[in-house]
Each structure stands twice: as C-alpha cells, then as structure tokens.
Design a protein around this motif. Structure first.
Motif, PDB file in Angstrom:
ATOM      1  N   UNK A 106      -8.057   7.646  -4.136  1.00 41.56           N
ATOM      2  CA  UNK A 106      -7.950   6.397  -4.894  1.00 41.56           C
ATOM      3  C   UNK A 106      -6.521   6.171  -5.375  1.00 41.56           C
ATOM      4  N   UNK A 107      -5.853   7.236  -5.801  1.00 39.69           N
ATOM      5  CA  UNK A 107      -4.456   7.107  -6.215  1.00 39.69           C
ATOM      6  C   UNK A 107      -3.566   6.681  -5.052  1.00 39.69           C
ATOM      7  N   UNK A 108      -3.900   7.144  -3.866  1.00 35.08           N
ATOM      8  CA  UNK A 108      -3.041   6.882  -2.713  1.00 35.08           C
ATOM      9  C   UNK A 108      -3.338   5.544  -2.041  1.00 35.08           C
ATOM     10  N   UNK A 109      -4.645   5.225  -1.893  1.00 34.28           N
ATOM     11  CA  UNK A 109      -5.025   4.034  -1.126  1.00 34.28           C
ATOM     12  C   UNK A 109      -5.610   2.915  -1.982  1.00 34.28           C
ATOM     13  N   UNK A 110      -5.922   3.204  -3.248  1.00 32.45           N
ATOM     14  CA  UNK A 110      -6.521   2.196  -4.110  1.00 32.45           C
ATOM     15  C   UNK A 110      -7.988   2.484  -4.376  1.00 32.45           C
ATOM     16  N   UNK A 111      -8.461   2.072  -5.547  1.00 34.63           N
ATOM     17  CA  UNK A 111      -9.831   2.358  -5.941  1.00 34.63           C
ATOM     18  C   UNK A 111     -10.839   1.657  -5.040  1.00 34.63           C
ATOM     19  N   UNK A 112     -10.565   0.404  -4.678  1.00 33.97           N
ATOM     20  CA  UNK A 112     -11.492  -0.357  -3.842  1.00 33.97           C
ATOM     21  C   UNK A 112     -11.705   0.327  -2.489  1.00 33.97           C
ATOM     22  N   UNK A 113     -10.624   0.825  -1.906  1.00 32.33           N
ATOM     23  CA  UNK A 113     -10.717   1.436  -0.577  1.00 32.33           C
ATOM     24  C   UNK A 113     -11.598   2.675  -0.575  1.00 32.33           C
ATOM     25  N   UNK A 114     -11.675   3.366  -1.709  1.00 34.51           N
ATOM     26  CA  UNK A 114     -12.508   4.566  -1.818  1.00 34.51           C
ATOM     27  C   UNK A 114     -13.913   4.224  -2.295  1.00 34.51           C
ATOM     28  N   UNK A 115     -13.999   3.274  -3.225  1.00 38.35           N
ATOM     29  CA  UNK A 115     -15.271   3.002  -3.890  1.00 38.35           C
ATOM     30  C   UNK A 115     -16.283   2.307  -2.981  1.00 38.35           C
ATOM     31  N   UNK A 116     -15.850   1.329  -2.204  1.00 35.10           N
ATOM     32  CA  UNK A 116     -16.786   0.563  -1.383  1.00 35.10           C
ATOM     33  C   UNK A 116     -17.535   1.454  -0.383  1.00 35.10           C
ATOM     34  N   UNK A 117     -16.836   2.220   0.458  1.00 33.72           N
ATOM     35  CA  UNK A 117     -17.603   3.102   1.353  1.00 33.72           C
ATOM     36  C   UNK A 117     -18.335   4.204   0.595  1.00 33.72           C
ATOM     37  N   UNK A 118     -17.783   4.622  -0.538  1.00 31.93           N
ATOM     38  CA  UNK A 118     -18.405   5.695  -1.303  1.00 31.93           C
ATOM     39  C   UNK A 118     -19.779   5.322  -1.827  1.00 31.93           C
ATOM     40  N   UNK A 119     -19.922   4.126  -2.401  1.00 28.21           N
ATOM     41  CA  UNK A 119     -21.222   3.737  -2.967  1.00 28.21           C
ATOM     42  C   UNK A 119     -22.244   3.493  -1.859  1.00 28.21           C
ATOM     43  N   UNK A 120     -21.784   3.026  -0.709  1.00 31.42           N
ATOM     44  CA  UNK A 120     -22.699   2.832   0.418  1.00 31.42           C
ATOM     45  C   UNK A 120     -23.226   4.189   0.905  1.00 31.42           C
ATOM     46  N   UNK A 121     -22.321   5.154   1.048  1.00 26.48           N
ATOM     47  CA  UNK A 121     -22.737   6.497   1.473  1.00 26.48           C
ATOM     48  C   UNK A 121     -23.673   7.125   0.443  1.00 26.48           C
ATOM     49  N   UNK A 155       0.502  12.268 -20.645  1.00 22.28           N
ATOM     50  CA  UNK A 155       1.870  12.752 -20.788  1.00 22.28           C
ATOM     51  C   UNK A 155       2.199  13.903 -19.849  1.00 22.28           C
ATOM     52  N   UNK A 156       1.210  14.335 -19.071  1.00 23.61           N
ATOM     53  CA  UNK A 156       1.423  15.475 -18.185  1.00 23.61           C
ATOM     54  C   UNK A 156       1.492  15.091 -16.712  1.00 23.61           C
ATOM     55  N   UNK A 157       0.812  14.014 -16.343  1.00 22.13           N
ATOM     56  CA  UNK A 157       0.621  13.698 -14.930  1.00 22.13           C
ATOM     57  C   UNK A 157       1.274  12.363 -14.581  1.00 22.13           C
ATOM     58  N   UNK A 158       1.996  12.293 -13.478  1.00 23.22           N
ATOM     59  CA  UNK A 158       2.557  11.011 -13.035  1.00 23.22           C
ATOM     60  C   UNK A 158       1.463  10.042 -12.625  1.00 23.22           C
ATOM     61  N   UNK A 159       1.772   8.760 -12.653  1.00 22.00           N
ATOM     62  CA  UNK A 159       0.770   7.740 -12.344  1.00 22.00           C
ATOM     63  C   UNK A 159       0.215   7.899 -10.945  1.00 22.00           C
ATOM     64  N   UNK A 160       0.983   8.453 -10.033  1.00 20.42           N
ATOM     65  CA  UNK A 160       0.540   8.599  -8.648  1.00 20.42           C
ATOM     66  C   UNK A 160      -0.585   9.607  -8.504  1.00 20.42           C
ATOM     67  N   UNK A 161      -0.867  10.378  -9.555  1.00 23.48           N
ATOM     68  CA  UNK A 161      -1.952  11.365  -9.511  1.00 23.48           C
ATOM     69  C   UNK A 161      -2.903  11.212 -10.683  1.00 23.48           C
ATOM     70  N   UNK A 162      -2.892  10.052 -11.324  1.00 22.88           N
ATOM     71  CA  UNK A 162      -3.632   9.873 -12.573  1.00 22.88           C
ATOM     72  C   UNK A 162      -5.148   9.913 -12.349  1.00 22.88           C
ATOM     73  N   UNK A 163      -5.650   9.140 -11.396  1.00 22.97           N
ATOM     74  CA  UNK A 163      -7.099   9.129 -11.174  1.00 22.97           C
ATOM     75  C   UNK A 163      -7.586  10.496 -10.729  1.00 22.97           C
ATOM     76  N   UNK A 164      -6.797  11.159  -9.880  1.00 20.40           N
ATOM     77  CA  UNK A 164      -7.161  12.500  -9.452  1.00 20.40           C
ATOM     78  C   UNK A 164      -7.283  13.445 -10.642  1.00 20.40           C
ATOM     79  N   UNK A 165      -6.330  13.343 -11.579  1.00 19.79           N
ATOM     80  CA  UNK A 165      -6.359  14.218 -12.757  1.00 19.79           C
ATOM     81  C   UNK A 165      -7.627  13.975 -13.577  1.00 19.79           C
ATOM     82  N   UNK A 166      -7.976  12.701 -13.777  1.00 20.57           N
ATOM     83  CA  UNK A 166      -9.182  12.397 -14.536  1.00 20.57           C
ATOM     84  C   UNK A 166     -10.424  12.946 -13.844  1.00 20.57           C
ATOM     85  N   UNK A 167     -10.463  12.870 -12.511  1.00 21.46           N
ATOM     86  CA  UNK A 167     -11.638  13.373 -11.807  1.00 21.46           C
ATOM     87  C   UNK A 167     -11.717  14.894 -11.839  1.00 21.46           C
TER      88      UNK A 167
END
Length: 450
Positions: A64-79, A365-377
C-alpha cells in the motif's frame, strides 16, 4: 479534528469496513464448533487465520505504501470475501480439517488492514508539511516530544492549523486516541453482532455478514481517492523520495512490535480466562459483562488521552504506562470474586489505551512516510499474533488448572514486553541526524536525542 477537510469521507466507510475484523474470529469459532462439536478444532482454525493475518498484513501495508491503498484494497477485499465463502462451504459440507486450514490461510492473509490505512490518512492530513517525505516525513504530533523525551521537551506546534485553533500536527494524538476508541468500539460490537446472527439466523450468518461488510465497506473506502496518502512511487517520480526501506528495519518499530505483542497477550488472556471464570462460578453470561467492563475502561482511557495536551514525551509516557499495566495485570490471577475482577479488569482496560495510542504516535517520529502504512500493520499484526498465542496458552492453562492460571498469561506477556521496552528504550528516540522538531517554520532548533 473531525472538521479536517476530507475526514468524514474516509471515516464512515472506514468504520464500516473495519467492523468485520472483530467478527471474523468469533464467527469461525461458532460455525466450526457447530459443525464439528469441538472447541479445540474451532480454535485451531481461528488460530490459523490469526497467525496468517499477522504474517501477511505487513506485506500488504508495504504494498500500500508503494502502490497506493486502493491498488491493494480492491483485490484484497474480493479475495477475502471469496476465501470466507470457501471456508463456510467447506465447513458446512463436513470437509476434513486440512481443508479448513487451507481455506483459513487466505482468509487471514487477505483481511483488509483498514485501521492502519485510516491512521496513515490521518498522518498525511494532520502531519506537518514534508519537504522530503522519504527522509523525514515521520515527524508528526510529537516529533519534538519524542526526540526530547529525556529532557521533557514539549511537542512542536507544527505549521498547519485547523479551524479550532490547534495546529494540525498537535491534533495527531487526538486522532490516535479517536482511532483507539473506534477500534475498541469495534471489538465490543463486532463479536456481539456475529454471535447474535449465528444464534438467531444460522451458524454461518456471522461469517457471511463479515464477508459482505468487508467487501462493501472496503470498496467504498478504496473509492475515497482524495485523502489517500502519496505513494513511494509518486515521491520517486517527483524526485523527492529517499531509498525505500522496510518499516521493520527501524529498530524502534521492532521494539514497539514487542510491546504490542504484550498488549495482544492481555486481550487473548482476558477473553479466555474471563470465559473460564464465568463458567467456574456457574454464570456463563457474566463473561459478557466482565469483558464489557474491561473494554469500557479501554474506551474511556482513549477518550481522556485524546483530550489531554501532553507535556511529557511519548517515550516516557509509554514506559510509565506499560509499567502500570504490568502491575495491574499481575494481580488478575489472585482475584476470585466478581466485583474485584470487574474492578481490576476496568483498571487493566484503562491502562491499555494509553500504551496503544502512544505506540502509534511514536511511529510518526520513527518511520518515513514511505513505510508508514507498513509500520502500522506491523503493530496491528503484533497485537493479533500476541492475541492468538495468548488464546492458545490461556486455554491450555485454564483447562488444566482453572481460570486463575489463565490470567497468568497477561502477566507474563506484559512483563516480558516491559523488560524489552526498558532495555531498548533508547531505540524509541528518532535519529538526531537530519531530524528536527519543525522544518523551517518554527522558533525551535534541532533537538539532540539521548
């Protein structure tokens, strides 16, 4: 905070999409137990789902951080919807256990991580302006406080402000508290809804509702493109990103993950041990009341944390709060009366929300924005993994020695996590190099960390 432009567009579908998260485990247990007659088999299938989610969720966050939340979420909920449908069909047709495990694996792996995605959107909306997202975008509500925790530095005011007069970055603790309360509300309502559907309509109704809500809510959430955080690929194309790193490569994230494993041990240990306690006293219905009191304490503490303008740094707050949580959990196994257990459960619940909120805040304050969603997960997955392990351990102990032995699991989990936090507390401070409390818009100077 709620007047932030665009907030409601993702909050409402986000709430609907995260509700099924709390329905999944109980839905699996009720359906599998109904068809097999074994809580052991039902728990094993649910455990496979939980472990699968804990292991695969961070990978989804990274994508999601790399390609966007939509690109991951749409196929994810279908699967996910398809996997749940397969699990229901296999269970109702009396398929062998290995087939249920095979269906449980993708069911857990495809659970949409709506909570981390919502937190990532809050961070993107309320965080200070970022000139180099990949290098220094992790600063947020308490970057200054986290960096100067040892000196008691106050959070920086940030550069943006909302209509209420508070700076955007200072609203991040409020957003974190709001998300904690929302999560806890979900875990109160979700199991009740799933249980009512299974008992009143059909044993598979809980899982069917879970899959339906996940699909509809997830697609609605994914449609909110305006508030979706920028991706790492976007930053690279704009020439503003730094080399992409995994959130788990940040030592502070690993320490926080251990802390949240301990939180998961409290959730799992309380669920099983309270159930065993209620059965021991001959009043199984008391379990719902006792767990509701525990959850109410968590929600109340989350509301209070969001209303307080903290002057103490988040690292110090986390250490103190976790120590109090460990002390409270250490007394659970000694209690044998309903009033005392209710009061102690309330106290334990009051201690959980501050540690969760502070942990999620420290990530900023620890993680760059490019890895933010990954850190939360990773943090969300740590809670799920700790809960899965605690459910198994507490169940074994409660079966062999009674509910009091099951309550030892929250004590052991929090004690080990606290020892890790104390030993590695220096990892929770942002790097002094290239990180300042505010970027060119405030009176403050770079803060040296200890």
């Amino acid at each position: 905070m709620l007047r932030t432009p665009g907030a409601w567009t993702f909050l409402l579908p986000g709430f609907a999409a995260r509700q099924p998260f709390a329905m999944l485990t109980i839905g699996i247990v009720l359906l599998v137990q109904h068809t097999t007659g074994s809580y052991g088999v039902a728990g094993a299938v649910a455990a496979v789902t939980g472990v699968s989610m804990a292991l695969f969720a961070p990978q989804g966050g990274k994508l999601a951080d790399r390609y966007g939340q939509r690109a991951v979420l749409v196929p994810g909920v279908v699967i996910h919807a398809a996997s749940v449908a397969a699990l229901v069909a296999l269970t109702l047709t009396g398929a062998p256990l290995w087939a249920l495990f095979a269906a449980a694996l993708p069911t857990g792996a495809s659970v949409p991580q709506i909570g981390p995605m919502v937190r990532s959107r809050w961070a993107a909306l309320l965080g200070p302006a970022e000139t180099s997202p990949g290098a220094d975008s992790g600063s947020a509500s308490e970057a200054g406080a986290g960096a100067g925790a040892g000196a008691g530095a106050e959070p920086d005011s940030g550069s943006g402000s909302n209509s209420g007069g508070r700076s955007s970055s200072s609203l991040l603790p409020t957003a974190a508290a709001f998300e904690s309360v929302t999560d806890e509300f979900t875990f109160v309502i979700g199991p009740v809804l799933a249980t009512a559907l299974c008992a009143g309509i059909h044993p598979a109704a809980g899982l069917i509702a879970e899959a339906t809500l996940t699909l509809v809510g997830g697609l609605l959430f994914a449609a909110q493109r305006a508030t979706e955080p920028r991706t790492d690929r976007h930053d690279r194309a704009a020439g503003s990103g730094s080399p992409r790193v995994s959130a788990l490569s940040v030592s502070g994230v690993r320490v926080l993950a251990v802390a949240l494993l301990g939180i998961g041990s409290v959730f799992g240990g309380m669920q099983v041990s309270l159930t065993a306690f209620a059965e021991e006293i001959g009043d199984p219905g008391m379990n719902g009341l006792l767990y509701g009191i525990f959850a109410a304490g968590n929600m109340l503490a989350g509301i209070v944390c969001g209303a307080v303008a903290w002057k103490t740094g988040p690292r110090r707050r986390l250490l103190v709060g976790y120590a109090v949580l460990t002390v409270a959990a250490s007394a659970l196994w000694t209690v044998h009366s309903v009033p005392l257990l209710a009061g102690l459960g309330l106290l334990v619940g009051l201690c959980i929300a501050p540690t969760l909120i502070t942990s999620y805040t420290l990530v900023e304050s620890l993680v760059p924005a490019s890895a933010r969603t990954e850190a939360f997960t990773w943090l969300t997955g740590a809670v799920a993994l700790g809960q899965a392990a605690a459910v198994t351990a507490a169940g074994q102990l409660a079966d062999a020695y009674g509910s009091s032995a099951g309550f030892v699991v929250p004590l052991a989990g929090t004690a080990l996590a606290l020892a890790t936090l104390v030993a590695l507390r220096s990892r929770l401070a942002p790097k002094a190099s290239g990180r300042v409390a505010a970027r060119g818009v405030s009176h403050r100077v770079p803060v040296t960390v200890d």
